[in-house]
Design a protein around this motif. Sequence first.
Motif, short mmCIF file in Angstrom:
data_model
loop_
_atom_site.label_atom_id
_atom_site.label_comp_id
_atom_site.label_asym_id
_atom_site.label_seq_id
_atom_site.Cartn_x
_atom_site.Cartn_y
_atom_site.Cartn_z
N UNK A 21 35.95 41.28 35.91
CA UNK A 21 34.94 40.23 35.74
C UNK A 21 35.08 39.56 34.39
N UNK A 22 35.34 40.33 33.36
CA UNK A 22 35.53 39.77 32.02
C UNK A 22 36.79 38.91 31.99
N UNK A 27 39.00 33.04 31.97
CA UNK A 27 40.01 32.08 32.40
C UNK A 27 39.53 30.65 32.17
N UNK A 28 40.42 29.77 31.72
CA UNK A 28 40.03 28.36 31.58
C UNK A 28 39.77 27.71 32.94
N UNK A 45 38.90 28.87 40.12
CA UNK A 45 39.84 28.16 40.99
C UNK A 45 41.09 27.80 40.20
N UNK A 46 42.24 28.19 40.70
CA UNK A 46 43.52 27.76 40.11
C UNK A 46 43.95 26.49 40.82
N UNK A 47 44.27 25.48 40.03
CA UNK A 47 44.72 24.19 40.57
C UNK A 47 46.23 24.09 40.36
N UNK A 55 40.13 31.78 43.55
CA UNK A 55 40.36 33.17 43.15
C UNK A 55 39.10 34.01 43.35
N UNK A 56 37.96 33.47 42.92
CA UNK A 56 36.71 34.21 43.04
C UNK A 56 35.53 33.26 43.11
N UNK A 57 34.56 33.64 43.89
CA UNK A 57 33.25 33.02 43.85
C UNK A 57 32.26 34.15 43.68
#
Length: 122
Positions: A21-22, A27-28, A45-47, A55-57
Amino acid sequence: MHDHAVATWGAWDEARVQRESIEDSASPNTRVVVVDGEDAGLLYVDREPAHLQVQQIYLRAPFQRRGIGQRLMGELIDEARRARVPLRLRVLRVNPARHFYEKLGFAITASEPDFFYMQRLP
């Protein structure tokens, strides 16, 4: 996610969850989801040039089942459509969110023992 993790791996690893989680929040590509001035969760989200990868919600319990996840996914679907790239994600096999994603037009493209990989074309 606790119950889904226990159903999948047999245990909840609090130290691992805290560490991941950290890392995710640092992440930017992560943004804080704010609802009515309150931090409701995180969206990571990775673009990539060829696709968007959710990646995660994370939504805190008081903000779940209020249409917030649907609104977030709708924004990502629109972004992927404008960019003309697929929107991808993975979901634990035991997570009923899979049906939510299917209702939004996602289809399973691959699977592993623990995960389904899903994609929505633009």
